[in-house]
Design a protein around this motif. Structure first.
Motif, mmCIF file in Angstrom:
data_model
loop_
_atom_site.group_PDB
_atom_site.id
_atom_site.type_symbol
_atom_site.label_atom_id
_atom_site.label_comp_id
_atom_site.label_asym_id
_atom_site.label_seq_id
_atom_site.Cartn_x
_atom_site.Cartn_y
_atom_site.Cartn_z
ATOM 1 N N LYS A 123 0.326 -1.239 0.084
ATOM 2 C CA LYS A 123 -0.204 0.130 0.286
ATOM 3 C C LYS A 123 0.735 1.067 -0.095
ATOM 4 O O LYS A 123 2.225 0.811 0.479
ATOM 5 C CB LYS A 123 -1.210 -0.092 1.577
ATOM 6 C CG LYS A 123 -2.031 1.279 1.441
ATOM 7 C CD LYS A 123 -2.900 1.319 0.460
ATOM 8 C CE LYS A 123 -3.233 2.800 0.760
ATOM 9 N NZ LYS A 123 -4.786 2.567 -0.527
ATOM 10 N N ASN B 184 -13.725 3.335 -6.012
ATOM 11 C CA ASN B 184 -13.024 3.248 -3.909
ATOM 12 C C ASN B 184 -12.532 5.440 -3.979
ATOM 13 O O ASN B 184 -12.363 5.648 -5.671
ATOM 14 C CB ASN B 184 -11.846 2.985 -4.218
ATOM 15 C CG ASN B 184 -10.004 3.576 -4.333
ATOM 16 O OD1 ASN B 184 -9.976 3.916 -3.691
ATOM 17 N ND2 ASN B 184 -10.025 2.855 -5.740
ATOM 18 N N SER B 185 -12.949 5.622 -3.057
ATOM 19 C CA SER B 185 -12.270 6.878 -2.692
ATOM 20 C C SER B 185 -11.493 6.587 -1.169
ATOM 21 O O SER B 185 -11.518 6.545 -0.019
ATOM 22 C CB SER B 185 -13.162 7.848 -3.014
ATOM 23 O OG SER B 185 -12.087 8.912 -2.238
ATOM 24 N N MET B 186 -10.744 5.839 -1.266
ATOM 25 C CA MET B 186 -9.365 4.947 -0.105
ATOM 26 C C MET B 186 -9.041 6.092 1.103
ATOM 27 O O MET B 186 -9.386 6.755 1.866
ATOM 28 C CB MET B 186 -9.217 4.220 -0.636
ATOM 29 C CG MET B 186 -9.488 3.068 -1.086
ATOM 30 S SD MET B 186 -10.767 2.220 0.398
ATOM 31 C CE MET B 186 -10.226 1.110 1.299
ATOM 32 N N GLY B 187 -8.360 7.333 -0.192
ATOM 33 C CA GLY B 187 -8.078 8.480 0.359
ATOM 34 C C GLY B 187 -6.479 8.159 1.484
ATOM 35 O O GLY B 187 -6.381 8.424 2.437
ATOM 36 N N LEU B 188 -6.368 6.841 0.925
ATOM 37 C CA LEU B 188 -4.751 6.993 0.775
ATOM 38 C C LEU B 188 -4.414 6.199 2.558
ATOM 39 O O LEU B 188 -3.753 6.593 3.518
ATOM 40 C CB LEU B 188 -3.593 7.603 0.563
ATOM 41 C CG LEU B 188 -2.865 8.024 -0.018
ATOM 42 C CD1 LEU B 188 -2.296 9.318 -0.312
ATOM 43 C CD2 LEU B 188 -2.787 7.054 -0.777
ATOM 44 N N PRO B 189 -5.574 5.386 3.079
ATOM 45 C CA PRO B 189 -5.229 4.882 4.174
ATOM 46 C C PRO B 189 -3.501 3.945 4.453
ATOM 47 O O PRO B 189 -3.745 2.914 3.412
ATOM 48 C CB PRO B 189 -6.714 3.689 4.501
ATOM 49 C CG PRO B 189 -7.496 3.620 2.762
ATOM 50 C CD PRO B 189 -6.431 4.505 2.383
ATOM 51 N N ASN C 287 4.072 7.220 -6.448
ATOM 52 C CA ASN C 287 2.844 6.988 -6.720
ATOM 53 C C ASN C 287 2.784 8.682 -6.677
ATOM 54 O O ASN C 287 2.080 9.376 -6.142
ATOM 55 C CB ASN C 287 1.931 6.517 -5.529
ATOM 56 C CG ASN C 287 0.477 6.729 -5.986
ATOM 57 O OD1 ASN C 287 -0.395 7.683 -7.013
ATOM 58 N ND2 ASN C 287 -0.321 6.398 -4.901
ATOM 59 N N CYS D 92 -2.033 9.351 -7.240
ATOM 60 C CA CYS D 92 -3.915 9.082 -6.441
ATOM 61 C C CYS D 92 -5.122 9.848 -6.015
ATOM 62 O O CYS D 92 -4.640 10.877 -6.176
ATOM 63 C CB CYS D 92 -3.380 8.775 -5.070
ATOM 64 S SG CYS D 92 -4.995 8.598 -3.528
ATOM 65 N N PRO D 93 -6.382 9.816 -6.602
ATOM 66 C CA PRO D 93 -6.809 10.475 -7.006
ATOM 67 C C PRO D 93 -8.174 10.906 -6.013
ATOM 68 O O PRO D 93 -9.111 11.982 -6.065
ATOM 69 C CB PRO D 93 -8.243 10.157 -8.055
ATOM 70 C CG PRO D 93 -7.608 8.590 -8.032
ATOM 71 C CD PRO D 93 -6.573 8.481 -7.032
ATOM 72 N N ASN D 94 -8.083 10.485 -5.059
ATOM 73 C CA ASN D 94 -8.900 10.512 -3.269
ATOM 74 C C ASN D 94 -8.170 11.284 -2.527
ATOM 75 O O ASN D 94 -9.155 11.005 -1.656
ATOM 76 C CB ASN D 94 -9.122 8.847 -3.141
ATOM 77 C CG ASN D 94 -8.913 7.988 -4.304
ATOM 78 O OD1 ASN D 94 -9.747 8.462 -5.327
ATOM 79 N ND2 ASN D 94 -8.856 6.605 -4.322
ATOM 80 N N ASN E 159 -3.394 4.415 -12.771
ATOM 81 C CA ASN E 159 -3.845 4.175 -11.908
ATOM 82 C C ASN E 159 -5.635 4.137 -11.522
ATOM 83 O O ASN E 159 -5.720 4.178 -13.215
ATOM 84 C CB ASN E 159 -3.751 5.196 -10.524
ATOM 85 C CG ASN E 159 -3.562 4.501 -8.946
ATOM 86 O OD1 ASN E 159 -4.814 4.502 -9.255
ATOM 87 N ND2 ASN E 159 -2.909 5.691 -8.503
ATOM 88 N N SER E 160 -6.356 4.171 -10.997
ATOM 89 C CA SER E 160 -7.847 4.267 -11.566
ATOM 90 C C SER E 160 -8.497 5.379 -12.397
ATOM 91 O O SER E 160 -7.632 6.761 -11.860
ATOM 92 C CB SER E 160 -8.156 4.052 -10.065
ATOM 93 O OG SER E 160 -8.694 5.710 -9.213
HETATM 94 C C1 SIN Z 1 -6.452 5.240 -2.204
HETATM 95 O O1 SIN Z 1 -5.867 4.747 -1.334
HETATM 96 O O2 SIN Z 1 -7.154 6.185 -2.131
HETATM 97 C C2 SIN Z 1 -6.432 4.511 -3.540
HETATM 98 C C3 SIN Z 1 -4.833 4.997 -4.116
HETATM 99 C C4 SIN Z 1 -4.779 5.734 -5.242
HETATM 100 O O3 SIN Z 1 -5.136 5.655 -6.455
HETATM 101 O O4 SIN Z 1 -3.012 5.452 -5.029
#
Ligand code: SIN
Length: 311
Positions: free
Chosen positions: A45, A69-74, A128, A131-133, A194-195
């Motif tokens: 991750k 997804n919109s995890m936000g880099l947890p 990375n 990341c879009p989130n 990436n997404s």
């Molecule tokens: C995320 O944690 O939001 C996804 C990671 C990413 O898209 O780089």
């Protein structure tokens, strides 16, 4: 004898398939599941300077054609992942790994990369840039000036094998401009893609995920044509010393075959791994080998980048 072995930089992998950052890679336990699977490697991750809880849940949803997804880099903070990959490399049976990293500012990114440079870690590093989130933080690699400034600074002190995770580009001029930037640096690889950032999936009258009023990165079937286009566009444009990792829409051996045909040296699996679990690596490997056997290809080099065009 058909082989799906591959190389990235000076590292050899028994299999070209692995997870995509964000899937099965948050904890040591998840990473060990990938390590024990038929995957050729794992990527962690994306680790930030400090641990992060990420965005509010629900922040991931499977959809008919993939995921949002919109995890936000947890994540547990870069040190957690750096310690783990450094520990694993002392095991002679360990696969080579990818450590994914980024700071929430340029200063943070340099702090992290300087710590990695000073560490005993000898494997690959993926920065990375896509990341879009994270609310308020744009995808870095859409800003070519900032990307060039970051990489210029990085390569004043960083000597370990480094690649970048890229967002999808959608315009031929942007492929040209991005490749011109990356060709200025001794990158080991670029990872496409990436997404597709900031899509919106709706069920009945409501969005599927909570952060950003439902906006999130799109993966799965929706993104394969864009991923293939990015892999091939960079394969055509980058210095041959910069290899391509193909990511996006891989759920069968045929999908992996197409990524390699477009120029990928390694192929990552995200949404389908999330949906099917680590056993997917065995299934896709045998599907890919069956296609290679049928076509008379013994190694990935026999068909990598050899996409046919219409006359
Ligand atoms: C995320 O944690 O939001 C996804 C990671 C990413 O898209 O780089």
């Amino acid at each position: 004898m058909v082989s799906t072995a591959t190389k990235i930089g000076s590292f050899t992998f028994d299999n070209c398939l692995m997870n995509a950052a964000g899937v099965y890679c948050m904890t040591r336990e998840e990473l060990l599941e990938i390590e024990a699977s038929a995957a050729g490697s794992f990527v962690t991750k994306t680790g930030t300077l400090n641990a992060r809880p990420g965005n509010p849940e629900p922040r991931y949803a499977d959809t008919l054609l993939g995921s949002i997804n919109s995890m936000g880099l947890p994540n547990h903070g870069y040190q957690y992942y750096l310690d783990f990959v450094t520990e694993l490399q002392n095991n002679p049976d360990s696969k080579p790994h990818f450590l994914s990293l980024v700071g929430l500012s340029q200063d943070e990114t340099h702090t992290i990369l300087k710590a990695v440079e000073a560490s005993d870690y000898k494997g690959l590093i993926e920065l990375n840039l896509s990341c879009p989130n994270v609310p308020g933080k744009p995808q870095i690699a859409y800003d070519f000036e900032t990307t060039e400034a970051i990489l210029t600074e990085v390569f004043t002190y960083f000597t370990k094998p480094l690649g970048v995770k890229l967002p999808p580009y959608f315009d031929i001029v942007h492929f040209d401009q991005a490749a011109a930037v990356f060709n200025k640096f001794p990158l080991t690889f670029v990872n496409c893609i990436n997404s597709i950032g900031n899509g919106l999936v709706i069920e009945d009258e409501t969005v599927l995920i909570k952060p950003k009023n439902g906006f999130g990165g799109i993966g799965g079937d929706y993104v394969k044509p864009t991923a293939l286009a990015n892999v091939h566009a960079f394969y055509q444009r980058l210095n041959p010393s910069i290899q391509i990792i193909g990511t996006g829409g891989v759920k069968t051996g045929r999908d992996a075959f197409e990524h390699i045909l477009c120029g990928a040296s390694m192929v990552q699996i995200g949404t389908a791994l999330h949906q099917e679990g680590p056993a997917i690596f065995e299934r896709i490997t045998s599907e890919l080998k069956a296609i290679m056997q049928e076509k008379g290809y013994e190694t990935l080099e026999d068909f990598r980048g050899k996409l046919n065009y219409l006359a």
